[in-house]
Design an enzyme around this catalytic site. Structure first.
Site, short mmCIF file in Angstrom:
data_model
loop_
_atom_site.label_atom_id
_atom_site.label_comp_id
_atom_site.label_asym_id
_atom_site.label_seq_id
_atom_site.Cartn_x
_atom_site.Cartn_y
_atom_site.Cartn_z
N VAL A 18 0.82 -1.19 0.00
CA VAL A 18 0.00 0.00 0.00
C VAL A 18 0.87 1.26 0.00
O VAL A 18 0.57 2.24 -0.67
CB VAL A 18 -0.94 0.00 1.22
N GLU A 19 1.94 1.22 0.76
CA GLU A 19 2.78 2.41 0.92
C GLU A 19 3.62 2.71 -0.31
O GLU A 19 3.69 3.85 -0.76
CB GLU A 19 3.72 2.22 2.12
N SER A 20 4.32 1.71 -0.84
CA SER A 20 5.35 1.98 -1.84
C SER A 20 5.39 0.97 -2.98
O SER A 20 6.27 1.07 -3.84
CB SER A 20 6.73 1.98 -1.16
N TYR B 239 -6.91 4.08 2.36
CA TYR B 239 -5.65 3.46 2.79
C TYR B 239 -5.88 2.13 3.50
O TYR B 239 -5.32 1.09 3.13
CB TYR B 239 -4.92 4.44 3.71
#
Length: 561
Positions: A163-165, A269
């Site tokens: 999800v982040e990167s 998110y």
């Protein structure tokens, strides 16, 4: 041991950036009542502290190509991790499947919510995206899972970098968050991630994972063990989540994650993580198949004991520079911080080879250094292009403030790519033929200071040491010169000759290990007393490797000898 240090601690920033697919902290989701047909993940840039030196080092043409270099590395594996059902997959490795280990460590509940369904549909429709993401994740997942288990944390959190990167180790968001776990500078420092010219701990695979899990544990405690609220706070901050919780309590409303009025980015998110949890938990239910990831360590951390050129590290490990970059993305300029950390990650199958190579590596070979002798017509940009570094890095290493360079000037090229070797004795001697002829002068030579000149540039122009020039004129080494000031040039009496038409050439010799003043004088056929005088030395002076000595050598061809 030589330690290369820049003049400033400012990171070099390149102008061209690359948009890469990630689901980072700045995602603005599609409308909640319609299915997103476009890629719903945020477009983020590469971290600008990755300079042109880094990209040149891995054999690509510019900053916009660094992501493609890592993807090319992923493509070399020759297999797919994520595919549609019905395609052949890889057999389960002997040590088991890491995906299965993750599934067994699930502790979060599967949530039935439209926002989760929307994110799920997008991921399922894009197996190629999942495949690229998890191929990157192969390098890091085993370490992350082990750290989560050691802390007794939900193993679903191992999927949070998706999800982040998108497991991109050099992802950089519009909010200036960096690395696998997308830390902004302030939060990174709060959790002990060092950031300077050499190194950015936000991109350190091991350090950033420790920091991220520390932060997540803190957030879980803040919100009484509610991991969905903790993950939401990881995205938008604990203060925002706490405010919304208090607002709902006062209004008599539910205080679960889905009932809070959070930023649009955060509202997508947590559903992304829950959607990824569902896909990894049962890929066949989504029409997908996951090839197993070996349930074994991918890398090992090696203490290299001091500053090290990463080009040297790659050669010692017999490792491609792309792979070394993927495991060690924290180093900004392909040379480690002299003050540490002194750990480098290498694939576990290269550990013994690398360890033996480090143990046998002479101290003077830990960091490669090349000097470029400026010729007429050279520019900083052309020299930077030649060596595959940024102009900013070139200026920093040589303490150049403007853009002026002069023929005969030596520029330091540190951590040079493979093939840029230290000059041999023959190459050093050949420098004599490249220098601009200097007619012999008498002891009365003077120099009138012009705009922009410094003691250093004047000393270089006349082939004398800056120390002797300063001493002869009673000025401090770091003193300020005035336009029109007249300086005496020292040491020129020794160049006097009855033949006023004879010609000499000035050259600078870089002292090498094992050199002495007498051997250098013999090598270049000059008198020891002359060598001492040109450099303001005595017979008792000690010279060190890397020190530069000025010499005047007769041009025998021009003199007719």
């Amino acid at each position: 041991m030589f330690q290369w240090r820049p003049a400033t601690a400012l990171p070099a920033i390149f102008a061209t950036t690359l948009a890469v697919l990630t689901a980072g902290c700045n995602h603005t989701p599609a409308s909640e009542d319609t299915e997103a047909e476009e890629d719903p993940v945020e477009m983020v840039e590469l971290d600008p502290s990755i300079t042109k030196l880094d990209e040149a080092a891995i054999g690509v043409s510019g900053p916009e190509q660094i992501e493609e270099a890592i993807e090319a590395l992923d493509a070399q594996t020759g297999h797919r991790l994520v595919r549609e059902l019905g395609q052949d997959g890889a057999p389960v490795p002997e040590g088991g499947d890491l995906f299965e280990r993750i599934r067994k460590g699930y502790t979060l509940s599967d949530v039935d919510h439209p926002s989760v369904d929307m994110e799920l549909r997008w991921f399922v429709k894009h197996p190629d995206y999942l495949d690229r993401t998890f191929k990157r994740g192969e390098r890091y997942l085993h370490h992350i899972v082990g750290e989560l288990e050691a802390r007794n944390m939900p193993l679903e959190l191992a999927l949070l970098p998706v999800v982040e990167s998108a497991f991109n180790p050099v992802a950089y968001s519009r909010a200036r968050a960096s690395g696998l776990w997308q830390f902004i500078s302030e939060t990174g420092r709060r959790y002990g991630l060092k950031q300077n010219w050499y190194y950015d701990g936000r991109r350190d695979v091991v350090a950033s994972t420790n920091a991220a899990l520390d932060y997540l544990q803190f957030l879980a405690e803040e919100f009484d063990g509610d991991w969905l609220l903790a993950v939401a706070a990881y995205n938008c901050g604990e203060a925002r989540v706490a405010r919304e919780l208090e607002k709902n309590r006062r209004a008599g409303k539910p205080t679960d994650y889905f009932s809070l009025s959070l930023p649009r980015e955060t509202r997508a998110y947590v559903p992304k993580l829950l959607a990824m949890r569902r896909i990894v938990g049962d890929p066949t239910a989504q029409g997908l198949a996951f090839s197993p990831i070996p349930n074994a360590p991918y890398f090992v951390k090696v203490d290299v004991g001091g500053q090290l050129d990463l080009h040297v590290a790659a050669e010692l490990a017999d490792l491609s520079k792309e792979e070394l970059l993927a495991l060690n993305p924290a180093f900004n300029h392909w040379v480690t911080d002299p003050d540490g950390p002194h750990q480098i990650l290498v694939p576990i199958d290269r550990h013994e080879r690398f360890q033996a190579g480090i143990a046998a590596l002479p101290p003077e070979e830990r960091v490669r250094i090349v000097y470029h002798r400026v010729r007429r017509g050279d520019t900083l940009g052309a020299i930077a292009d030649k060596y595959g570094i940024s102009v900013a890095a070139l200026k920093t290493a040589n303490k150049i403030r403007g853009s002026m360079i002069h023929p005969g000037q030596d520029l330091l090229i540190a951590a040079a790519p493979k093939g840029m070797k230290l000059p041999s004795e023959a190459e050093i001697a050949s420098l004599v033929e490249e220098e601009k002829p200097v007619r012999r002068r008498g002891s009365s030579d003077k120099h009138v200071v012009r705009r922009g000149e410094t003691l250093w540039s004047i000393a270089r122009r006349h082939g004398v040491s800056m120390e002797s020039l300063a001493h002869s004129n009673g000025v401090a080494r770091n003193g300020t010169l005035s336009i029109g000031q007249v300086l005496s040039i020292p040491g020129t009496a020794q160049l006097a000759s009855t033949d006023s038409s004879s010609v000499s050439r000035s050259t600078t010799y870089v002292v090498r290990r094992g050199d002495s003043l007498s051997t250098i004088a013999t090598k270049f056929r000059v008198r020891l007393t002359d060598l001492l005088g040109w450099n303001n030395l005595t017979k008792r002076s000690v010279i060190k490797p890397g020190q530069r000595l000025v010499m005047y050598l007769e041009d025998r061809r021009r003199a007719g000898i």
